[in-house]
Design an enzyme around this catalytic site. Structure first.
Site: not given
Length: 196
Positions: A15-16, A19, A21-22, A88-89, A91, A145
């Site tokens: 997700g962005p 959001s 994630k962590s 984690d992270e 990407q 948003c």
């Protein structure tokens, strides 16, 4: 989500920014510890925003991690009796992350990967889409948003309060930048000619 004993699989949490994630990765790590399963947590060296040695959520929750330079280094630190591996992270890792997590899952490890699925341009980020493709379980989180309040699936990079240009590098280490969660409509990435 949990398979039979001696069965490995891959979970992707995407997700962005903002959001959760962590936060979700940390939650799963803690549940694993409660179940008395042996877990190791990893993060890339490039991610030192909140802590050099911990996975940290925007809410301040944290778990100690092993910091690695590249994906293959994860295998050097894996202990024989580990049952769960959290990353984690994801990407930020190189292409070898796919081989590494497949190897771990094929060797009966539960592998949990969290990361941004898209970069500030709204395009697929690193090898996260590949991780999503090979994962048995994918959870795509949304933020809110920060412009209109709708569900946000994008990360807006701001430099000096203005949207970053499309041609900026995807990773800006040490840059004075900030980020906001945005929906598709409010996400803006100007090109050199100012066209969205």
């Amino acid at each position: 989500m949990y398979g039979p004993k001696n069965h490995g699989w891959i979970e992707a949490i995407v997700g962005p920014m903002y959001s959760g994630k962590s936060e979700e990765l940390i939650r799963r790590v803690r549940r694993t510890k409660i179940a008395k399963q042996k877990i190791q947590v990893f993060k890339p060296k490039i991610d030192n925003r909140f802590s050099k040695m911990d996975v940290v959520s925007h809410q301040g929750e944290k778990e100690e991690a092993i910091v690695v330079e590249n994906a293959e280094e994860i295998l050097r630190f894996i202990e024989n009796d580990v049952q769960v591996v959290a990353i984690d992270e994801a990407q930020f890792f190189d292409e070898n992350i796919i081989k590494v997590i497949n190897y771990l899952a094929d060797n009966e490890k539960r592998v949990i990967c969290a990361g941004l699925d898209t970069d500030f341009k709204g395009e697929p980020f690193g090898y996260m889409p590949n991780i999503m493709a090979i994962a048995e379980f994918v959870d795509k989180f949304q933020a809110i948003c920060m412009v209109c309040g709708n569900p946000a699936t994008r990360t807006q990079r701001l430099i000096d309060g203005k949207p970053a240009n499309y041609y900026e590098p995807v990773v800006l280490v040490g840059a004075q930048e900030s980020y906001e969660a945005r929906c598709r409509k409010c996400h803006t990435v100007p090109k050199n000619n100012g066209v969205r």
